[in-house]
Design an enzyme around this catalytic site. Structure first.
Site, PDB file in Angstrom:
ATOM      1  N   ASN A 305      18.081 -16.284  20.052  1.00  0.00           N
ATOM      2  CA  ASN A 305      17.088 -17.453  19.790  1.00  0.00           C
ATOM      3  C   ASN A 305      17.663 -18.051  18.163  1.00  0.00           C
ATOM      4  O   ASN A 305      17.728 -17.316  17.359  1.00  0.00           O
ATOM      5  CB  ASN A 305      15.745 -17.408  19.560  1.00  0.00           C
ATOM      6  CG  ASN A 305      15.079 -16.940  20.894  1.00  0.00           C
ATOM      7  OD1 ASN A 305      15.724 -17.140  21.738  1.00  0.00           O
ATOM      8  ND2 ASN A 305      13.942 -16.600  20.749  1.00  0.00           N
ATOM      9  N   GLU A 371      16.858 -19.545  23.250  1.00  0.00           N
ATOM     10  CA  GLU A 371      16.103 -20.529  22.660  1.00  0.00           C
ATOM     11  C   GLU A 371      16.869 -21.430  21.863  1.00  0.00           C
ATOM     12  O   GLU A 371      17.458 -20.693  20.965  1.00  0.00           O
ATOM     13  CB  GLU A 371      14.757 -19.745  21.753  1.00  0.00           C
ATOM     14  CG  GLU A 371      13.601 -19.705  22.451  1.00  0.00           C
ATOM     15  CD  GLU A 371      12.498 -19.146  21.858  1.00  0.00           C
ATOM     16  OE1 GLU A 371      12.293 -19.887  20.725  1.00  0.00           O
ATOM     17  OE2 GLU A 371      11.611 -18.452  22.212  1.00  0.00           O
TER      18      GLU A 371
END
Length: 466
Positions: A305, A371
């Site tokens: 992420n 992400e």
């Protein structure tokens, strides 16, 4: 055609591999709502969000984006966008309300319906076992600083493998254990809101242990073709200068921000410099014989992420801090360039730096961007349209960085855009919008933003157009 405004996929100037996974991601507490329905009990975020002053405007996830009741509508949206993979999280207190004992079938049935709906739409489900919503009863018993919580997580992983193992072949054990450990137990800005350096370090170790135990359970219960992963929010750390003091500051943040998870999971050891840095806080006696062997249970990929880089210099930061062992040695500086609504710098080079570092440090480990995205102050204009050119520019620059890393030898298998929907953004409540689909929280009306149409076009082309 399933993608919005789909075009032939022959006009991309930056082509991604044919098997590249084009996904989007959400988290249970941020979108589901239905906080007290069908046997679900409070999580630490239900409790934390009710403490005055902890969440902006006193917002809670009680309703959120009402995904629990609108799941089919949301899956249909993904299908229209051409999404190939959907990363969702399972709410632990929805399926095992006290964190121990038998599962609640109504909770399991919701995730069975979700997965069935995804499969019927041709979308691969990617299940995350933990995205920060610990059952409150387990926190009352000591939470993640206690070894017992990792044992309970192992049991929960077994429940979910049995319930969904015939439908889901891609699993993530934990999402961003750094945030859960150090923002939840160190600085206290996330649930459960505790402020203790030693508690945050104990929690980090027990997350590593829980991950390893869950990976063992999933490997044993699932077919050999199943993909088991872990998602980390690794910090792209940059020293402010080449001075010895600034370089040491960067090393300290890399130790407690990155290598505290990377070294146990991939090398079966704790970083020696981390142990030295944190000696005033703990002797690490809570790490028992065999723990690091468990933590290093083999996995099939690593999720990353990334939102922005971290710039550090010698100095000190205010207490309470999430940087156990580094507070008196490091200060954080703003990175140059444009900012998002979160006041985070926009710098795609940081993502390239992370991917090429992992290419070198973890050869043979497939990588997935689990992400990446940005919050901006989106609104619907009088015609009902939502124009978000800054987000499109952010996504384009970061996908370009991913493509460059692939060209330079990084084994990146997929990209999951954060996020599908505007949602409950943790301590920011509903004041920050990350979605490519606008949600009017008063009516729950969904509207595809320009960025959704842009992403659909990227997927249809298999890459970026000029």
């Amino acid at each position: 055609m399933t993608a919005l405004d789909a075009r032939p996929n022959t006009t991309a100037t930056l082509r991604f591999p044919d098997a590249f996974r084009w996904g989007t991601a959400t988290a249970a507490y941020q979108i589901e709502g239905a906080a007290a329905e069908d046997g679900r009990t409070p999580s630490i975020w239900d409790t934390f969000s009710r403490v005055p002053g902890k969440v902006r405007n006193g917002d809670t996830g009680d309703i959120a984006a009402d995904h629990y009741h609108r799941m089919r509508e949301d899956v249909a949206l993904m299908s229209r966008l051409g999404i190939t993979d959907y990363r969702f999280s399972i709410a632990w207190p929805r399926v095992q309300p006290t964190g121990r004992g038998p599962a609640v079938q109504k909770g399991l049935d919701f995730y069975r319906r979700l997965v069935d709906e995804l499969l019927a739409a041709g979308i691969r489900p990617v299940a995350t076992l933990y995205h920060w919503d610990l059952p409150q009863e387990l926190e009352d018993a000591g939470g993640w600083p206690q070894r017992e919580t990792a044992l309970r997580f192992r049991e929960y992983a077994g429940i979910m493998a049995e319930a969904l193992g015939d439908r889901v072949s891609t699993w993530t054990t934990l999402n961003e254990p750094w945030c859960a450990a150090f923002l939840g137990y160190g600085s206290g800005v996330h649930a459960p809101g505790r402020t203790s350096d030693v508690a945050s370090l104990r929690a980090a170790h027990h997350f590593n242990l829980a991950h390893g135990w869950a990976a063992q359970v999933l490997h044993a219960a699932l077919p050999s073709t199943a993909e088991i992963s872990l998602t980390l929010n690794l910090h792209a750390v940059r020293p402010h200068s080449d001075s010895a003091a600034d370089l040491d500051a960067a090393r300290r943040i890399d130790a407690v921000g990155n290598r505290i998870f990377l070294d146990p999971v991939f090398h079966g050891r704790l970083p020696e410099d981390l142990i030295r840095d944190t000696a005033p806080v703990t002797d690490w006696s809570f790490v028992l014989d065999g723990d690091l062997e468990v933590a290093s249970t083999p996995i099939d990929s690593l999720g990353i992420n990334y939102y922005s880089p971290t710039v550090v210099a010698a100095g000190s930061c205010e207490a309470p801090s999430p940087w156990a062992g580094a507070e008196q040695h490091v200060r954080f500086l703003p990175a140059p360039g444009p900012r998002t609504a979160m006041d985070w710098p926009v710098d795609a080079d940081g993502l390239y730096e992370l991917l090429t570092r992992l290419r070198d440090d973890l050869p043979g480990v497939p990588l997935v961007i689990t992400e990446n995205g940005a919050a901006y102050d989106d609104y619907a204009d009088p015609s009902g349209e939502v124009h978000d050119p800054e987000r499109v520019a952010y996504l384009r620059s970061h996908l370009t960085a991913v493509h460059r890393a692939i060209e330079d030898g990084a084994d990146v298998r997929g990209y999951f855009l954060w996020s599908l929907l505007d949602n409950f953004e943790w301590a920011y409540g509903y004041s920050k919008r990350f979605g490519i689909v606008h949600v009017d929280f008063a009516t729950q009306r969904r509207t595809c933003k320009d960025s959704a149409r842009w992403y659909a076009d990227v997927i249809a082309r298999g890459g970026l157009s000029a």
